[in-house]
Motif scaffolding. Structure first.
Motif, short mmCIF file in Angstrom:
data_model
loop_
_atom_site.label_atom_id
_atom_site.label_comp_id
_atom_site.label_asym_id
_atom_site.label_seq_id
_atom_site.Cartn_x
_atom_site.Cartn_y
_atom_site.Cartn_z
N UNK A 7 1.05 -6.24 -5.93
CA UNK A 7 2.17 -6.21 -5.00
C UNK A 7 2.77 -7.60 -4.80
N UNK B 191 4.95 -8.35 -7.82
CA UNK B 191 6.17 -7.57 -7.95
C UNK B 191 7.14 -7.84 -6.81
N UNK C 176 6.64 -7.25 -3.61
CA UNK C 176 6.52 -6.32 -2.49
C UNK C 176 5.79 -6.96 -1.31
N UNK D 284 12.54 -8.73 -9.34
CA UNK D 284 12.73 -7.28 -9.34
C UNK D 284 13.68 -6.81 -10.45
N UNK E 152 8.21 -1.05 -12.69
CA UNK E 152 7.04 -0.81 -11.85
C UNK E 152 6.78 0.68 -11.76
N UNK E 153 5.54 1.05 -11.94
CA UNK E 153 5.17 2.45 -11.77
C UNK E 153 3.87 2.45 -10.98
N UNK E 154 3.87 3.15 -9.85
CA UNK E 154 2.71 3.04 -8.96
C UNK E 154 1.81 4.27 -9.06
N UNK F 70 0.85 6.07 -6.63
CA UNK F 70 1.50 7.12 -5.86
C UNK F 70 2.69 7.52 -6.70
N UNK F 71 2.86 8.77 -6.99
CA UNK F 71 3.91 9.19 -7.90
C UNK F 71 5.29 8.86 -7.36
N UNK F 72 6.16 8.27 -8.19
CA UNK F 72 7.30 7.59 -7.62
C UNK F 72 8.70 8.09 -8.00
N UNK F 73 8.80 9.19 -8.72
CA UNK F 73 10.14 9.76 -8.92
C UNK F 73 10.41 10.73 -7.77
N UNK F 74 11.68 11.08 -7.57
CA UNK F 74 12.01 12.00 -6.49
C UNK F 74 11.73 13.44 -6.90
N UNK G 293 10.75 3.73 -15.56
CA UNK G 293 10.49 2.34 -15.19
C UNK G 293 10.92 1.39 -16.31
#
Lengths: 247, 374
Positions: free
Chosen positions: A50, A53, A55, A78, A83-85, A87-91, A151
């Protein structure tokens, strides 16, 4: 892989109250390298990522990513990274197409570019027929491959993957790593955290974190030799359980 | 600019795809406006009164006739005994007790002053207040009548007595229809509730799901993110307001006396304020539950102290001072001023200034407190 350093970290610290989440770490990552960040849960991997990146602001120490300072130039960082976390990050309530358009738009890609990239991306993933499917309706493995591709949409020079393969079946994990290899082959630097030890073998170099510190750093072969171990599992157990340190 | 467009588009897509959100936006306001407006009837009629007449005179009979004829009072019992009346009051059989003392008429004529006793059940404060007010009016009326009648009997008085006559006319709401008064206020309540809730929920939800982290690692600027969030919600807020106005017109026949332009100008700023409040709440809450409870805390105070259910003039001084910080109060004032009185922009300038400053402050706080971090 070149010898150009794309990430440089010196004595980086992050302290929450009296807890040293990241405690004085120093390392660097070379352009085009697959750099693995390993450690048990709570070892400080995610906190370190973090900070890199943009954050999270570090408590002290120095770090640059693609030449940009992590204190002052987070917005420039940025733009350069993907970045791919974990926690799934697409909507989930948007379709595949809508997600690609959204993130393409956010990174300032032109409509024509977005369209071309979408076509190419869906073709590569074999998902042409799912362009209008909601993300929530896709299986986890697809979602993760898609998240990775999104990403990468703006051609970042570094991509940060925070436990990208959590909860995925072995076949999909294998495919996912093939994507990572391909990406690294095209010159993108990969910074990946994981706690799957077999995945560590796929990395060019690994740093092992224990209690916020880097306990070992080197290529998988170097580490195995140094710890006199058959595989990365043994290396990990040696470091995490018995507190062995390789200098 | 283009980034904002992408964000706005995403927001609308999500709202229209959300099966839970759509009824909240389209159906709930209509139902609430109808149910609340019909239920919130503060008109007081048919107050039950108990009659103790120790005078049994012409004057006391006249008073009773007047009470019966007024339409506000219904006789619940009569006795010569104060104890009976008190019992009726305690048992809730009656709302008020009129006690006419002996010599009521004599005192009134000879000394031109007399008194009657009025006991009121004040559990329901507004009912008691209005009841007393009506009763007082009727008694004054009677006193006036008796005095003129008495004076006209005097032989040596050829001079015409100037009669004082009180006549009423209710301005801006001639038929004293409570709905005319309530509907604009309830409309304000709806816009406030929906605005604050959807903006607080929306941002916290992204935090819960984890998508906000993904947005935070992109080069989106703070103002782009916030405008991208607020703009769609602002449109929805104005849309709510419009639905409310349409329902007010079709169902209750209430049209705006003043210009819709003035109304919408004020509403636009007001909604920015409400959305800012929701966003500010979302910057320091982690879950939708937290956001919900904190929004609710503010909204209950705002709504109950907004002048809709209790007139602000009837509140104690300290509470009136608090309402000066209540945005709902200003919007209710403005909606009533414009819709019922036909006020123009110049008439509502002070309320406009207050809300505009409020909007500025709360949105600045929200932007300042929103950190682009995980």
């Amino acid at each position: 892989m070149t010898n150009e350093k794309i990430i440089e970290v010196e004595q980086l610290m992050k302290i929450f109250g009296s807890f040293h989440a990241v405690d004085d770490i120093s390392f660097d990552v070379k352009r085009g390298e697959i750099f693995g960040f390993l450690g048990a849960n709570g070892a400080g991997k995610t906190t370190a990522m973090k900070m890199l990146t943009g954050l999270l602001s570090p408590t002290s120490g120095k770090a640059t990513v693609a030449g940009f300072d992590v204190y002052k130039e987070t917005e420039k960082i940025k733009k350069t990274i993907g970045y791919m976390s974990q926690k799934f990050s697409l909507y989930g309530d948007l379709t595949v197409k809508e997600n690609i358009q959204l993130f393409g738009g956010i990174y300032g890609l032109k409509n024509k570019v977005i369209k071309a990239k979408m076509h190419e991306l869906l073709g590569r993933l074999g998902m042409e027929n799912s362009a209008n499917a909601l993300i929530d309706s896709l299986p986890l493995g697809w979602k993760q491959k898609l998240a990775f591709s999104v990403a990468m949409l703006h051609d970042p020079s570094i991509i940060f993957l925070d436990e990208p393969t959590g909860g995925v079946d072995p076949v999909t994990r294998r495919q996912f790593w093939e994507m990572i290899y391909e990406t690294a082959h095209n010159g993108t630097t990969i910074f990946v955290t994981t706690h799957y030890m077999d995945e560590a073998e796929y990395c060019d170099r690994i740093s092992m974190m224990v209690d916020g510190k880097i306990a070992a750093l080197g290529s998988p072969d170097e580490l195995k030799k140094g710890f006199n171990a058959q595989n990365m599992d043994e290396v990990f157990v040696g470091i995490a359980r018995e507190g062995k340190v390789l200098k | 600019m283009r980034t904002i467009l992408f964000l706005v588009r995403k927001e609308f897509l999500q709202v229209f795809r959300n099966k839970g959100m759509l009824p909240i936006i389209f159906v709930m306001p209509v139902i609430q406006l109808m149910v609340l407006s019909f239920a919130a009837d503060f008109e007081i009629r048919n107050l039950k009164y108990y009659w103790i007449d120790k005078d049994q005179s012409e004057a006391s009979r006249l008073l009773r006739n007047k009470l019966d004829a007024s339409g506000y009072f219904i006789l619940s019992g009569t006795s010569m005994n104060t104890e009976d009346a008190n019992l009726a009051l305690e048992d809730g059989v009656t709302d008020l007790v009129f006690e006419i003392p002996a010599d009521f008429e004599r005192d009134l004529i000879r000394e031109s002053r007399s008194s009657i006793q009025l006991n009121v059940n004040a559990i329901d404060g507004s009912k008691a207040g209005l009841g007393t007010f009506y009763a007082n009016q009727i008694v004054q009326d009677l006193a006036q009548e008796l005095r003129t009648e008495y004076l006209s009997r005097l032989k040596f008085e050829p001079v015409k007595f100037q009669q004082i006559n009180t006549t009423y006319s209710f301005w801006f709401n001639e038929s004293l229809n409570y709905k005319t008064f309530m509907v604009p206020g309830i409309l304000v309540m709806l816009v406030t509730m929906i605005g604050a809730f959807i903006s607080a929920m929306n941002i916290v939800r992204e935090r819960e799901v984890g998508t906000i982290e993904q947005l935070n690692v992109t080069p989106i600027k703070k103002h782009q993110f916030i405008i991208g969030k607020l703009l769609p919600l602002w449109v929805i807020g104005l849309f709510e307001f419009t639905i409310g106005l349409i329902v007010a017109r079709i169902v209750f026949g209430i049209t705006s006396e003043g210009s819709l332009m003035v109304l919408y100008t004020f509403a636009s700023i007001y909604i920015v304020m409400v959305l800012g409040l929701g966003m500010f709440i979302s910057t320091f809450t982690e879950t939708q539950q937290q956001a919900m409870f904190i929004s609710w805390f503010f909204l209950v105070i705002f709504l109950l102290m907004g002048g809709l259910f209790t007139a602000i003039e009837n509140m104690p001084q300290w509470a009136q001072t608090i309402t000066l910080f209540n945005p709902v109060r200003y919007f209710i004032e403005v909606v009533r001023l414009v819709m019922l009185k036909g006020a123009g922009f110049w008439d509502i300038r002070s309320q406009f200034l207050v809300i505009a400053s409020y909007a500025f402050v709360i949105n600045s706080l929200a932007v300042w407190n929103y950190k682009k971090v995980a």
